[in-house]
Scaffold this motif. Structure first.
Motif: not given
Ligand SMILES: [Zn+2]
Length: 386
Positions: A289-290, A287, A361, A364
């Motif tokens: 944020r990763c 995602c 993360c 996720c």
């Molecule tokens: Zn993520």
């Protein structure tokens, strides 16, 4: 010279047959391949069956049934064409093919479930003819596009080309969210709008342009600011989000809503002479944020309004976003899931970088708690559950 009857008998020694009742038990688990002609198929078919007429089988089947080890039940009207087709599929390398004895006629006589496939109108056949020529898209794929719902975040630089191409391709429902008005400084790149629309709401201008180009499509407009308290109700029901927003708090909000709902996001961004595209499909890949656990400090992340952007550049990036959206909608090829495509307009180079799912993360990862949507400040940190 063998008679047709002898040819059929020979073919039947080389294939496996099942009865319609046996085949019906495989509905939902095996693929059904209809080798009749299009007009026969249109009058009634086994639900979910893929249509590839016998005469086009050798050339088109691999585009429609890519996995040669999948179980395939072939049928025609009476079980003759399907017997020859099953043998041909074996020669093409398909490993688990059966022919349905008695064909669709016996299936119907036994009262088994049928559906009447929807077909394109004459106008639609003409409009989408170049899609219909591609076996990987075809009538079935075009129907899927017409049934698809894509939400565009922004009717600006990226949203303009993305919306134009998605509308042209026949994506049936386009949602557009934007709360700006058209300004003269937009016209350098935001090709949905024009001089007559200066001062109009961008969503209204976008809708006019898109529906004038393709009357098949519905355009839903959201003249609001995307926020934690409205995002879930807006994105609900959409198959995919094309993100053309230009600020970090919105991107993180969209990401967290995507992780929460499973709706994939085709992400695009531009800066001066460079652009990036990737696909965040939280069910299968990393995602946002990763990729970017936290946003850069505000002074290092000027917006287009402050830093400038070369015209045409958003046309390239937004068009790639539209293409990736169509690939995801049609399960075509390899979408940019887990890969970031970076474009440098001055060097005229494309590079791709791997993006891995981060086990740590906060949205996720393995330890990620329940996601709480919130309006983010510049830090964009996920909010813990109160
Ligand atoms: Zn993520």
């Amino acid at each position: 010279m063998p008679t047709p009857r002898e040819l059929l008998a020979a073919a039947k020694t080389q294939i496996v047959e099942v009865t319609p009742t046996e085949a019906a038990a495989e509905l939902g688990s095996s693929r059904f391949l209809d080798v009749r002609e299009g007009d026969e198929h249109a009058q009634g078919a086994i639900p979910g069956a893929v249509l590839v007429p016998r005469g086009q089988l050798e050339f088109n089947v691999e585009g429609r049934l890519a996995n040669k080890d999948e179980r395939v039940v072939v049928y025609c009207a009476g079980g003759v064409r399907s017997a020859f087709a099953a043998r041909t599929l074996g020669e093409l390398g398909y490993t688990d093919v059966v022919s349905m004895a008695g064909g669709f006629n016996r299936w119907k006589d036994e009262g088994l479930v049928i559906e009447t496939p929807r077909t394109l109108s004459g106008d639609q056949r003409e409009r989408y003819h170049r899609h219909l020529l591609l076996p990987e898209v075809g009538e079935h794929g075009q129907q899927r596009l017409l049934d698809a719902k894509v939400l565009l975040l922004g009717a600006g630089g990226l949203g303009s080309p993305a919306a134009l191409y998605l509308a042209a391709a026949g994506v049936g429902t386009l949602g557009i969210i934007d709360m700006d008005v058209v300004d003269a400084s937009n016209l350098q790149r935001q090709v949905l709008h024009n001089l007559d629309r200066i001062g109009d709401r961008k969503v209204d201008s976008a809708k006019k342009t898109l529906t004038a180009m393709n009357p098949d499509i519905e355009v839903a407009t959201y003249d609001v600011r995307l926020a934690a308290d409205n995002i879930l109700s807006i994105i609900e029901g959409y198959d995919l989000i094309v993100d053309g927003t230009d600020n970090f708090p919105t991107r993180y909000l969209v990401n967290d809503a995507s992780v929460l709902t499973g709706i994939p996001v085709v992400h695009g961004s531009i800066f001066r002479f460079e652009g990036q595209v990737t696909v965040f499909d939280p069910k299968v890949g990393p995602c946002y944020r990763c990729l970017l656990p936290e946003p850069p400090p505000a002074e290092l992340a000027p917006s287009c309004a402050e830093a400038g952007v070369l015209g045409v550049l958003p046309g390239i990036i937004g068009s790639i976003q539209a293409l990736e959206a169509i690939k995801v909608l049609l399960d075509l090829g390899d979408p940019l899931v887990g890969r970031l495509l970076a474009y440098d307009a001055l060097e005229e180079t494309f590079r791709t970088f791997k993006v891995r799912k981060d086990p740590a993360c906060p949205a996720c990862g393995e330890q990620a708690g329940e996601i709480v949507l919130a309006d983010y400040d510049e830090l964009c940190m996920p909010h813990p559950r109160a």
